[in-house]
Write a protein that holds these residues in place. Sequence first.
Motif, short mmCIF file in Angstrom:
data_model
loop_
_atom_site.label_atom_id
_atom_site.label_comp_id
_atom_site.label_asym_id
_atom_site.label_seq_id
_atom_site.Cartn_x
_atom_site.Cartn_y
_atom_site.Cartn_z
N ALA A 163 60.47 14.58 17.62
CA ALA A 163 60.76 15.79 18.40
C ALA A 163 60.62 17.04 17.54
N ALA A 164 61.08 16.94 16.30
CA ALA A 164 60.96 18.08 15.37
C ALA A 164 59.50 18.39 15.09
N GLN A 165 58.71 17.35 14.87
CA GLN A 165 57.28 17.53 14.61
C GLN A 165 56.60 18.22 15.81
N HIS A 166 56.95 17.79 17.01
CA HIS A 166 56.38 18.40 18.21
C HIS A 166 56.74 19.89 18.25
N TYR A 167 57.99 20.20 17.99
CA TYR A 167 58.42 21.59 18.00
C TYR A 167 57.69 22.42 16.95
N LEU A 168 57.57 21.87 15.75
CA LEU A 168 56.93 22.61 14.66
C LEU A 168 55.46 22.90 14.93
N HIS A 169 54.81 22.05 15.71
CA HIS A 169 53.39 22.24 16.00
C HIS A 169 53.13 22.97 17.31
N SER A 170 54.09 22.92 18.24
CA SER A 170 53.84 23.52 19.56
C SER A 170 54.82 24.64 19.92
N GLY A 171 55.97 24.67 19.28
CA GLY A 171 57.00 25.63 19.64
C GLY A 171 57.83 25.20 20.84
N GLU A 172 57.54 24.02 21.37
CA GLU A 172 58.25 23.49 22.54
C GLU A 172 59.35 22.54 22.09
N ALA A 173 60.58 22.85 22.46
CA ALA A 173 61.72 21.99 22.12
C ALA A 173 61.88 20.92 23.18
N ILE A 174 61.85 19.67 22.75
CA ILE A 174 62.04 18.52 23.64
C ILE A 174 63.16 17.68 23.05
N ALA A 175 64.03 17.17 23.90
CA ALA A 175 65.15 16.33 23.45
C ALA A 175 64.62 15.10 22.72
N TRP A 176 65.29 14.72 21.65
CA TRP A 176 64.82 13.60 20.81
C TRP A 176 64.68 12.31 21.59
N TRP A 177 65.55 12.05 22.55
CA TRP A 177 65.53 10.78 23.27
C TRP A 177 64.29 10.62 24.14
N LYS A 178 63.58 11.70 24.38
CA LYS A 178 62.32 11.62 25.13
C LYS A 178 61.23 10.89 24.33
N TYR A 179 61.47 10.69 23.04
CA TYR A 179 60.51 10.02 22.16
C TYR A 179 60.86 8.56 21.91
N THR A 180 61.83 8.03 22.63
CA THR A 180 62.28 6.66 22.40
C THR A 180 61.15 5.64 22.55
N GLU A 181 60.45 5.66 23.67
CA GLU A 181 59.39 4.67 23.90
C GLU A 181 58.26 4.81 22.87
N GLN A 182 57.80 6.02 22.64
CA GLN A 182 56.74 6.26 21.67
C GLN A 182 57.18 5.83 20.27
N GLY A 183 58.44 6.11 19.92
CA GLY A 183 58.97 5.72 18.62
C GLY A 183 59.06 4.21 18.47
N LYS A 184 59.49 3.52 19.53
CA LYS A 184 59.55 2.06 19.49
C LYS A 184 58.16 1.47 19.27
N GLU A 185 57.15 2.08 19.90
CA GLU A 185 55.77 1.61 19.71
C GLU A 185 55.32 1.81 18.27
N LEU A 186 55.65 2.96 17.68
CA LEU A 186 55.31 3.22 16.28
C LEU A 186 55.96 2.20 15.35
N LEU A 187 57.25 1.93 15.58
CA LEU A 187 57.96 0.98 14.73
C LEU A 187 57.40 -0.43 14.88
N ALA A 188 57.06 -0.82 16.11
CA ALA A 188 56.49 -2.15 16.33
C ALA A 188 55.13 -2.28 15.64
N ALA A 189 54.30 -1.26 15.75
CA ALA A 189 52.99 -1.28 15.09
C ALA A 189 53.15 -1.32 13.58
N ALA A 190 54.08 -0.57 13.04
CA ALA A 190 54.32 -0.56 11.59
C ALA A 190 54.81 -1.93 11.14
N GLY A 191 55.66 -2.56 11.93
CA GLY A 191 56.16 -3.89 11.60
C GLY A 191 55.04 -4.91 11.58
#
Length: 99
Positions: free
Chosen positions: A61-89
């Motif tokens: 969420a912080a990365q999105h804000y830093l690149h776009s200026g749009e603040a989005i709640a961190w929990w909106k990244y749950t699914e995308q984050g789970k996918e990243l962690l699974a791929a990294a694993g």
Amino acid sequence: MKPARLEDIPNIGKSIAADLRASGILTPQQLARRKPLDTYLALAHSMGRRHDPCVLYTLMAAQHYLHSGEAIAWWKYTEQGKELLAAAGKRNTAMRKLQ
């Protein structure tokens, strides 16, 4: 308006800002140049323990804000984050098998 301090980034509080500083990320500009997953893994290494996955979602969420200026709640990244962690694993498992 660009944030001057890590705590000026939406979703980044005092605790995560302190952890980021301890890992060598001192400014929002430094954080903007890092991939969230790499930062999450570096935090685990520097802190000597794995962080809760919600820290990854917060970094996304912080990365999105830093690149776009749009603040989005961190929990909106749950699914995308789970996918990243699974791929990294899966990558880590494959690398261990090759060694």
